[in-house]
Scaffold this motif. Structure first.
Motif, mmCIF file in Angstrom:
data_model
loop_
_atom_site.group_PDB
_atom_site.id
_atom_site.type_symbol
_atom_site.label_atom_id
_atom_site.label_comp_id
_atom_site.label_asym_id
_atom_site.label_seq_id
_atom_site.Cartn_x
_atom_site.Cartn_y
_atom_site.Cartn_z
ATOM 1 N N ALA A 68 -39.166 15.547 -40.298
ATOM 2 C CA ALA A 68 -39.567 14.251 -39.755
ATOM 3 C C ALA A 68 -39.682 13.200 -40.858
ATOM 4 O O ALA A 68 -39.266 12.047 -40.679
ATOM 5 C CB ALA A 68 -40.887 14.385 -38.999
ATOM 6 N N ILE A 69 -40.248 13.567 -41.989
ATOM 7 C CA ILE A 69 -40.371 12.633 -43.111
ATOM 8 C C ILE A 69 -38.993 12.234 -43.624
ATOM 9 O O ILE A 69 -38.732 11.060 -43.927
ATOM 10 C CB ILE A 69 -41.223 13.267 -44.231
ATOM 11 N N GLU A 129 -34.717 8.175 -44.023
ATOM 12 C CA GLU A 129 -33.324 7.818 -43.770
ATOM 13 C C GLU A 129 -33.223 6.495 -43.004
ATOM 14 O O GLU A 129 -32.382 5.654 -43.317
ATOM 15 C CB GLU A 129 -32.640 8.931 -42.960
ATOM 16 N N VAL A 130 -34.085 6.329 -42.014
ATOM 17 C CA VAL A 130 -34.082 5.079 -41.262
ATOM 18 C C VAL A 130 -34.430 3.911 -42.174
ATOM 19 O O VAL A 130 -33.789 2.851 -42.135
ATOM 20 C CB VAL A 130 -35.080 5.152 -40.088
ATOM 21 N N ALA A 131 -35.444 4.100 -43.014
ATOM 22 C CA ALA A 131 -35.846 3.038 -43.935
ATOM 23 C C ALA A 131 -34.723 2.686 -44.900
ATOM 24 O O ALA A 131 -34.574 1.522 -45.306
ATOM 25 C CB ALA A 131 -37.091 3.465 -44.705
ATOM 26 N N LEU A 139 -47.770 8.286 -36.990
ATOM 27 C CA LEU A 139 -48.505 7.503 -37.985
ATOM 28 C C LEU A 139 -48.862 8.358 -39.199
ATOM 29 O O LEU A 139 -48.741 7.899 -40.340
ATOM 30 C CB LEU A 139 -49.776 6.917 -37.370
ATOM 31 N N ARG A 140 -49.300 9.578 -38.963
ATOM 32 C CA ARG A 140 -49.622 10.456 -40.094
ATOM 33 C C ARG A 140 -48.366 10.776 -40.912
ATOM 34 O O ARG A 140 -48.388 10.777 -42.150
ATOM 35 C CB ARG A 140 -50.282 11.744 -39.607
ATOM 36 N N LEU A 141 -47.252 11.024 -40.235
ATOM 37 C CA LEU A 141 -46.007 11.298 -40.943
ATOM 38 C C LEU A 141 -45.552 10.080 -41.738
ATOM 39 O O LEU A 141 -45.041 10.216 -42.854
ATOM 40 C CB LEU A 141 -44.926 11.710 -39.940
ATOM 41 N N PHE A 154 -36.043 9.454 -33.153
ATOM 42 C CA PHE A 154 -37.107 10.358 -32.719
ATOM 43 C C PHE A 154 -37.362 11.428 -33.788
ATOM 44 O O PHE A 154 -36.800 12.531 -33.731
ATOM 45 C CB PHE A 154 -36.723 11.010 -31.392
ATOM 46 N N PRO A 155 -38.224 11.130 -34.764
ATOM 47 C CA PRO A 155 -38.456 12.059 -35.874
ATOM 48 C C PRO A 155 -39.044 13.404 -35.464
ATOM 49 O O PRO A 155 -38.859 14.400 -36.168
ATOM 50 C CB PRO A 155 -39.430 11.288 -36.779
ATOM 51 N N ILE A 156 -39.780 13.456 -34.340
ATOM 52 C CA ILE A 156 -40.370 14.736 -33.929
ATOM 53 C C ILE A 156 -39.651 15.298 -32.705
ATOM 54 O O ILE A 156 -40.236 16.039 -31.917
ATOM 55 C CB ILE A 156 -41.890 14.607 -33.674
#
Length: 306
Positions: free
Chosen positions: A20-21, A26-28, A48-50, A188-190
């Motif tokens: 997920a990180i 990658e998106v950033a 948010l935590r990720l 969708f990271p998760i």
């Protein structure tokens, strides 16, 4: 002489967290104007935590956006404002009520009226207004069949529509984020997480959640086999008498279409134990908007829904 090489193994949650990180970073790296969609629910709280782990000590490379129907659980709105303030990040509230006032959508009426479907127009208008080219969300494949076949990078055309037959391959965790002007991607990271994974991660990270996720006594009424909270937003039918019940909510959404489940689970560990033994998905058990038809979610997603 042999040299002993230490062996490092990641736990299941560590692997999901690392993936997920990686996706968030990658998106950033690929897109210029991202936004993180936040409902105040458990999945977006995990996001948010990720994001903290992906980008701290710097600030997030995106604002946080909530599409607010105006009919949300008050406990969730209180949590949303407090949590964003704690993070010191920027909150964008896209208001369905504003969309109604501007004549972009029409307010539904009647006992089964819900503003849930109106969120699509509000979301797409906000994406266009702020020129977002990537929107990160907390959808997971185990939630519903249409989400199960959606890629991690989900491409939307200049009308915000999703075409499930025109998805890009994602081989070896390589993500192609190229888009034309006016298009955007949902990320969708998760996606590969399950509901149980989310709750186990919440337990591991000791994350605070809105109180409605844990058992509490509330006035409820029964409709179509689901338990709804009594509120000013829902018009009850003559035979829908309210009664007190101990419930918790598995998912957060508009009060008009989100049901609770009878439960006495008041701690994270107790909720984890319940989730581990259930054989009904959270949306299948508690979301009326997914019961409209067999393809209800896919139809909404094709039109631009989350």
């Amino acid at each position: 002489m042999s040299i002993l090489v230490p062996q490092y193994t990641l736990s299941h949650l560590d692997e999901l967290e690392a993936e997920a990180i990686h996706i968030m970073r990658e998106v950033a790296a690929e897109r210029e104007r991202q936004v993180l969609l936040f409902s105040g629910g458990k999945d977006s709280i995990v996001l948010l935590r990720l994001a903290e782990k992906a980008f701290r000590p710097a600030g997030f490379p995106f604002p946080i956006m909530h599409v607010d129907t105006g009919h949300n659980f008050p406990e969730v709105i209180e949590y949303r404002d407090r949590r964003v303030a704690e993070l010191g990040e920027r909150l964008v509230v896209a208001s369905v009520q504003k969309s109604i006032d501007l004549g972009r959508v029409a307010e539904p009426h009647g006992p089964r009226a819900s503003r849930n479907l109106l969120q699509t127009t509000t979301l797409l208008d906000a994406i266009e207004e702020h020129e977002f080219d990537a929107a990160l969300g907390g959808a997971r494949r185990d939630e519903e069949r249409s989400r199960a076949k959606e890629r991690i990078f989900s491409f939307r055309d200049d009308f915000g529509q999703w075409n499930p037959r025109a998805q890009r391959p994602e081989l070896w965790n390589l993500y192609n984020g190229r888009i034309r002007k006016g298009e955007h991607i949902r990320v969708f990271p998760i996606s590969n997480w399950t509901e149980l994974d989310v709750w186990q991660y919440i337990a591991r990270e000791n994350l605070e959640l809105p109180s409605i996720y844990f058992a509490h006594e509330r006035l409820m009424f029964r409709r179509d086999g689901m338990l709804y909270a009594v509120s000013d937003y829902v018009q009850r039918l003559p035979d829908e008498e309210p009664f007190p019940a101990w419930v918790r909510f598995r998912t957060v959404g508009d009060m008009t279409c989100t049901g609770g489940v009878e439960s006495r689970a008041s701690t994270i560990d107790q909720v984890v134990a319940e989730i581990a033994t259930t054989n009904v998905t959270e949306r299948g058990e508690t979301r009326a908007d997914d019961r409209v038809s067999e393809a209800a979610m896919e139809d909404r997603k094709r039109g631009g829904y989350f």
